[in-house]
Design a protein around this motif. Structure first.
Motif, PDB file in Angstrom:
ATOM      1  N   UNK A  20      50.983  66.778  44.525  1.00 40.68           N
ATOM      2  CA  UNK A  20      49.540  65.474  44.874  1.00 40.68           C
ATOM      3  C   UNK A  20      50.075  64.419  44.164  1.00 40.68           C
ATOM      4  N   UNK A  21      50.623  63.293  44.073  1.00 39.45           N
ATOM      5  CA  UNK A  21      50.644  62.118  42.747  1.00 39.45           C
ATOM      6  C   UNK A  21      49.774  61.297  43.158  1.00 39.45           C
ATOM      7  N   UNK A  22      49.143  60.033  41.341  1.00 36.68           N
ATOM      8  CA  UNK A  22      48.127  60.398  41.627  1.00 36.68           C
ATOM      9  C   UNK A  22      48.163  58.715  40.942  1.00 36.68           C
ATOM     10  N   UNK A  23      48.325  57.854  41.718  1.00 31.95           N
ATOM     11  CA  UNK A  23      49.205  56.420  40.977  1.00 31.95           C
ATOM     12  C   UNK A  23      47.020  55.194  40.602  1.00 31.95           C
ATOM     13  N   UNK A  24      47.437  54.882  39.860  1.00 29.06           N
ATOM     14  CA  UNK A  24      46.370  53.647  38.882  1.00 29.06           C
ATOM     15  C   UNK A  24      46.887  52.387  38.643  1.00 29.06           C
ATOM     16  N   UNK A  25      46.668  51.470  39.455  1.00 30.04           N
ATOM     17  CA  UNK A  25      47.513  50.215  39.274  1.00 30.04           C
ATOM     18  C   UNK A  25      46.246  49.409  38.771  1.00 30.04           C
ATOM     19  N   UNK A  26      46.425  48.169  37.944  1.00 37.01           N
ATOM     20  CA  UNK A  26      45.250  47.189  37.347  1.00 37.01           C
ATOM     21  C   UNK A  26      46.062  45.626  37.725  1.00 37.01           C
ATOM     22  N   UNK A  27      45.823  45.021  38.638  1.00 37.41           N
ATOM     23  CA  UNK A  27      45.964  44.016  38.438  1.00 37.41           C
ATOM     24  C   UNK A  27      45.602  43.043  37.566  1.00 37.41           C
ATOM     25  N   UNK A  28      46.089  42.369  36.482  1.00 39.74           N
ATOM     26  CA  UNK A  28      45.679  41.622  35.495  1.00 39.74           C
ATOM     27  C   UNK A  28      45.669  40.389  36.381  1.00 39.74           C
ATOM     28  N   UNK A  29      43.686  39.961  35.801  1.00 46.46           N
ATOM     29  CA  UNK A  29      43.099  38.337  36.200  1.00 46.46           C
ATOM     30  C   UNK A  29      44.133  36.800  35.984  1.00 46.46           C
ATOM     31  N   UNK A  30      43.933  36.296  36.832  1.00 44.60           N
ATOM     32  CA  UNK A  30      44.858  35.120  36.335  1.00 44.60           C
ATOM     33  C   UNK A  30      43.896  34.328  36.054  1.00 44.60           C
ATOM     34  N   UNK A  31      44.784  32.973  34.541  1.00 46.93           N
ATOM     35  CA  UNK A  31      44.294  33.094  33.870  1.00 46.93           C
ATOM     36  C   UNK A  31      45.303  31.544  33.394  1.00 46.93           C
ATOM     37  N   UNK A  32      44.008  30.818  33.090  1.00 53.22           N
ATOM     38  CA  UNK A  32      44.196  29.075  32.639  1.00 53.22           C
ATOM     39  C   UNK A  32      44.229  29.709  31.082  1.00 53.22           C
ATOM     40  N   UNK A  33      44.885  28.373  30.655  1.00 54.59           N
ATOM     41  CA  UNK A  33      44.286  27.891  29.095  1.00 54.59           C
ATOM     42  C   UNK A  33      44.656  26.329  28.844  1.00 54.59           C
ATOM     43  N   UNK A  34      43.648  25.876  28.352  1.00 50.65           N
ATOM     44  CA  UNK A  34      43.984  24.312  27.834  1.00 50.65           C
ATOM     45  C   UNK A  34      43.913  24.299  26.133  1.00 50.65           C
ATOM     46  N   UNK A  35      44.370  22.639  25.512  1.00 52.83           N
ATOM     47  CA  UNK A  35      44.380  23.327  24.790  1.00 52.83           C
ATOM     48  C   UNK A  35      43.384  22.471  23.905  1.00 52.83           C
ATOM     49  N   UNK A  36      42.412  21.708  24.881  1.00 50.46           N
ATOM     50  CA  UNK A  36      41.360  21.132  24.104  1.00 50.46           C
ATOM     51  C   UNK A  36      40.467  20.971  25.082  1.00 50.46           C
TER      52      UNK A  36
END
Length: 245
Positions: A20-36
């Motif tokens: 049996x193979x157990x796979x865990x996959x985590x999707x990183x959330x979309x991220x936006x950065x602004x400078x001001x």
């Protein structure tokens, strides 16, 4: 759309195991950065446009959608400092990423009132806000300076500093602009021209485009701190000051 980032780990039964193979996959959330977080435009006459565009930088990663930049009413955005201003624009993601992109913002009030709203930078579930403020005023002569302060640093007594610069502009002007420096400072409209305690900026139409004003510092009263303000004045307009230290 581009793919979101992620990581995974897996195990197997190994020799003699269950297979049996157990796979865990985590999707990183979309991220936006602004400078001001906030852009403040001050007073702008109704039915005119702020002559100096302010800006911020936006970037994003792990995106599955393009980034939409949406300005509130009476504000405009562009990726060009001089043209192409619209109410909204799209920054295209590639491979889930939008690299650092400068967004220029102008204020074009249509009402006599104070404004406080937000530019939305959004991609899917990711969102960042940039607050924009300003005040629409009755049409009248208005001067603008940027920046409104200059730090000229340390200069040897009786020696002259290198040139420092700020930008002068205006709308609905009724006459030339007089630029007056405090003691020990000198101004000019020409970087290599004659510097003096004051200079005049000629205004041939109601709108004065971005005009550089050059400033020099010549301390001659011994060591210590010097400070003052340059006064920018034109008939009918409120004086604009540039603080000097």
């Amino acid at each position: 759309g581009g793919g979101g980032g992620g990581n995974w780990q897996g195990t197997s039964g190994g020799a003699g195991g269950s297979g049996i193979v157990i796979v865990r996959y985590t999707v990183l959330p979309p991220t936006i950065n602004v400078s001001a977080g906030t852009l403040a435009f001050g007073d702008v006459a109704t039915n005119t446009v702020s002559p100096i565009a302010q800006n911020y930088t936006v970037s994003g990663y792990n995106l599955t959608n393009d980034v939409s930049v949406n300005a509130p009413s009476d504000f405009q955005v562009s990726t060009n400092s001089d043209s192409g201003f619209v109410s909204s624009l799209t920054l295209t993601q590639s491979g889930g990423t939008v690299g650092p992109t400068t967004v220029y913002v102008r204020f074009a009030p249509t009402l006599v009132q104070s404004y406080s709203a937000s530019i939305t930078n959004i991609s899917g579930a990711a969102i960042q806000l940039v607050t924009v403020t300003g005040r629409g005023i009755d049409p009248q002569p208005v001067l603008y300076v940027s920046p409104d302060s200059l730090s000229l640093g340390n200069v040897i007594t009786n020696k002259t500093s290198t040139n420092f610069t700020y930008t002068l502009s205006g709308v609905l002007l009724e006459g030339d602009v007089t630029v007056t420096a405090p003691p020990y400072f000198a101004v000019s409209t020409n970087a290599s021209g004659t510097f003096g305690p004051s200079c005049t900026v000629s205004v041939s139409s109601p709108t004065l485009g971005n005009t550089p004003i050059y400033v020099r510092f010549t301390p001659s009263n011994g060591s210590g701190s010097y400070a003052g303000s340059i006064t920018n004045s034109s008939s009918g307009a409120v004086d604009k000051m540039v603080a000097l230290t």
